[in-house]
Write a protein that holds these residues in place. Structure first.
Motif, PDB file in Angstrom:
ATOM      1  N   LEU A  61      -8.890   2.237  10.150  1.00 27.78           N
ATOM      2  CA  LEU A  61     -10.102   1.395   9.813  1.00 27.78           C
ATOM      3  C   LEU A  61      -9.311   0.365   8.951  1.00 27.78           C
ATOM      4  N   SER A  62     -10.010  -0.905   8.804  1.00 27.33           N
ATOM      5  CA  SER A  62      -9.199  -1.858   7.994  1.00 27.33           C
ATOM      6  C   SER A  62      -9.272  -1.317   6.597  1.00 27.33           C
ATOM      7  N   ASP A 116      -8.472  -4.900  -4.414  1.00 28.09           N
ATOM      8  CA  ASP A 116      -7.048  -4.945  -3.797  1.00 28.09           C
ATOM      9  C   ASP A 116      -7.049  -4.975  -2.269  1.00 28.09           C
ATOM     10  N   ALA A 117      -8.115  -4.437  -1.632  1.00 31.90           N
ATOM     11  CA  ALA A 117      -8.238  -4.290  -0.436  1.00 31.90           C
ATOM     12  C   ALA A 117      -8.078  -5.737   0.406  1.00 31.90           C
ATOM     13  N   ARG A 118      -8.511  -6.681  -0.170  1.00 35.06           N
ATOM     14  CA  ARG A 118      -8.531  -8.133   0.464  1.00 35.06           C
ATOM     15  C   ARG A 118      -7.101  -8.788  -0.097  1.00 35.06           C
ATOM     16  N   HIS A 119      -6.601  -8.304  -0.752  1.00 33.42           N
ATOM     17  CA  HIS A 119      -5.133  -8.848  -1.208  1.00 33.42           C
ATOM     18  C   HIS A 119      -3.991  -8.701  -0.174  1.00 33.42           C
ATOM     19  N   VAL A 163      -7.242   4.289  -4.896  1.00 35.15           N
ATOM     20  CA  VAL A 163      -5.885   3.614  -4.304  1.00 35.15           C
ATOM     21  C   VAL A 163      -5.587   4.578  -3.010  1.00 35.15           C
ATOM     22  N   ALA A 164      -5.562   5.846  -3.109  1.00 35.05           N
ATOM     23  CA  ALA A 164      -5.170   6.859  -1.975  1.00 35.05           C
ATOM     24  C   ALA A 164      -6.171   6.485  -0.865  1.00 35.05           C
ATOM     25  N   LEU A 165      -7.513   6.460  -0.991  1.00 33.01           N
ATOM     26  CA  LEU A 165      -8.450   6.118  -0.038  1.00 33.01           C
ATOM     27  C   LEU A 165      -8.389   4.738   0.645  1.00 33.01           C
ATOM     28  N   VAL A 166      -8.200   3.827  -0.325  1.00 37.38           N
ATOM     29  CA  VAL A 166      -8.257   2.376   0.412  1.00 37.38           C
ATOM     30  C   VAL A 166      -7.011   2.333   1.202  1.00 37.38           C
TER      31      VAL A 166
END
Ligand code: UN1
Length: 507
Positions: A61-62, A116-119, A163-166
């Motif tokens: 997944l993204s 942070d997912a979009r950084h 963070v681990a999951l993202v």
């Protein structure tokens, strides 16, 4: 309460393979809060299998899609801060503003990770060869085991897991046995968010369940926050194993330095906050106050007055400063260290280890109460009470003479290196401390508690080998790949290395 709460494995609430249960109790009242299944190593294996099976679909997944599940959790943490803060306080005994702050800190970490997912992630790196594109890319590592403490029962699990999951890892979560109710709520939040089965799993239980995570061949990364004793045994167990990574965050024997020209209003306030918030049960709490001889007497008298009067009591009462200790066994340890200090010949200034009957609020006779224990000791003496972490409201005053070098020498005279503070109006002394104190978290004119999630969090020396906060945890839960792509039809090599394949005929 009749229900027995279950584990959460592969998207289901399950009883597990063991037959034992355990009880969560309110440390201020002894009230039974709930009954929980006690997980066995076999339950951990089931959870690891589920996490392993879910990994391939989750990692593709993204980041942004994975973060969507976290945003749901974030909104729930924000909407329910008051209610959850009260549950934190009832289960771990921190006073109510700290209970709420725990939930807010969790929300901050989830917000950081999901945002942070979009950084941009990784680097575009120059190459010697014009036709080559070079990158540093990050890949998730796989199943991440998260073993968390009771003192931040909502915040620290999210430090580990958000963070681990993202980043694309799946998770097996083993919460502290003292705070299973908070963990239950965390699992309910992931379930409500509809996270795919197996991506998040929770096994309630004790150290044997935690060990099973550490020992499992299918766990790629272990994140541990807790006692130095357990952390070092995890690190030692895994030392010989290749491939597995462990990030441990452990204790401290943290200190505050008060210099000759310090503002004593700040110094006393910072010391009381650092030593007595959470009843001294933070890994960043201060148990040593290193005070210059010129201000020693005044500081001592003011600190002693504060420690003698600070409000210990019902943590749900907004006017309380210190709640109870977490459990009877821990109270015994704190009492034992007061005895050790006395036997070591220190000068005791405040001893509220046994509260007077009238200090104990009505209906709270079963609480694990202990107030401040404050004493003077010689910084040159090698004492257990000033070198071992007590994890309670146990504070040594250490008087020093001379310059800031001397204060920093005492500060660094410990096996640990987590948090510390300096109170001073002199920027030269502050800068010396900043550059020479062996610490992962250092504060000027502040308490040594109260880190924010976007800063690194972690210690040096015996305090840890990991940085379990936002940006730094990415290092623990990902591997870096140097990825290079040739855009030409020719192979060209760096360093001027010839790419010609010569034959016998060329010779
Ligand atoms: C801990 O002490 O176990 O810095 C964690 C603080 C909190 C986290 C402490 N943000 O006090």
């Amino acid at each position: 309460m009749t229900e027995t709460y279950q584990h959460y494995i592969d998207g289901e609430w399950v009883t597990g393979k063991g037959t034992d249960t355990f009880t969560s109790e309110n440390p201020a009242t002894g009230e039974r809060l709930g009954e929980f299944r006690r997980g066995t190593p076999a339950d951990v294996d089931s959870a690891v299998d589920a996490a392993d099976a879910a990994y391939e679909e989750w990692r593709v997944l993204s980041r942004i899609d994975r973060a969507e599940f976290l945003w749901d959790v974030y909104h729930e943490l924000r909407d329910r801060t008051g209610e959850l803060g009260e549950i934190v306080t009832r289960e771990c005994g921190k006073e109510i503003s700290e209970g709420r702050a725990d939930v807010v800190e969790a929300a901050h970490m989830v917000e950081w990770a999901a945002g942070d997912a979009r950084h941009p992630k990784g680097d575009v790196v120059p190459s010697e060869i014009a036709a080559k594109d070079a990158y540093m890319r990050r890949k998730p590592r796989g199943v991440t085991g998260c073993i968390t403490p009771w003192n931040f029962p909502i915040a620290i699990p999210y430090w580990h897991m958000a963070v681990a999951l993202v980043e694309g890892n799946t998770v097996v979560f083993k919460p502290a046995e003292q705070t299973p109710w908070c963990a239950q709520i965390i699992a309910e939040m992931f379930d409500d968010a509809g996270i795919p089965p197996g991506v998040f799993n929770m096994v309630q239980g004790f150290g044997d369940a935690g060990n099973a995570i550490v020992e499992s061949d299918d766990v790629a990364t272990v994140l541990f926050t807790g006692s130095a004793e357990v952390g070092h045994s995890i690190a030692t167990d895994l030392a010989g194993e290749s491939g597995k990574r462990v990030a441990c965050e452990m204790g401290g024997k943290n200190a505050i330095v008060v210099t000759d020209e310090a503002d004593l209003d700040i110094a006393v306030h910072a010391a009381v906050m650092s030593s007595f918030k959470t009843t001294g049960q933070r890994c960043v709490s201060s148990e040593r106050l290193i005070v210059h001889t010129d201000v020693y007497e005044e500081f001592r008298d003011r600190f002693v007055a504060a420690a003698s009067s600070v409000a210990v009591g019902d943590p749900l009462d907004e006017t309380t400063f210190m709640g109870p200790l977490i459990e009877a066994g821990h109270r015994e340890k704190v009492t034992e260290y007061a005895d050790i200090a006395r036997e070591e010949g220190v000068n005791v200034l405040v001893d509220r280890t046994e509260l007077d009957a009238e200090e104990i609020p009505e209906g709270h006779a079963e609480g694990h109460w202990a107030g401040p224990f404050v004493y003077e000791a010689d910084p040159d003496e090698d004492l257990r009470c000033t070198s071992e972490e007590v994890f309670g409201p146990h504070v040594a005053l250490l008087e020093y003479e001379g310059d800031i070098e001397r204060a920093v020498e005492i500060q660094n005279d410990t096996a640990y290196g987590l948090a510390g503070a300096i109170v001073s109006e002199d920027y030269r002394q502050i800068n010396y401390y900043r550059d020479h104190a062996e610490l992962g978290l250092a504060y000027g004119n502040l308490p040594c508690i109260g880190a924010e999630v976007q800063l690194p969090f972690g210690g040096v020396k015996k305090s840890g080998n990991g940085y379990p906060s936002a940006r730094e945890i990415i290092e623990a839960v990902t591997d870096r790949t140097a990825w290079t792509l040739n855009n030409s039809k020719d192979i060209q090599m760096a360093q001027g290395l010839s790419a010609d394949i010569t034959t016998e005929d060329d010779a």
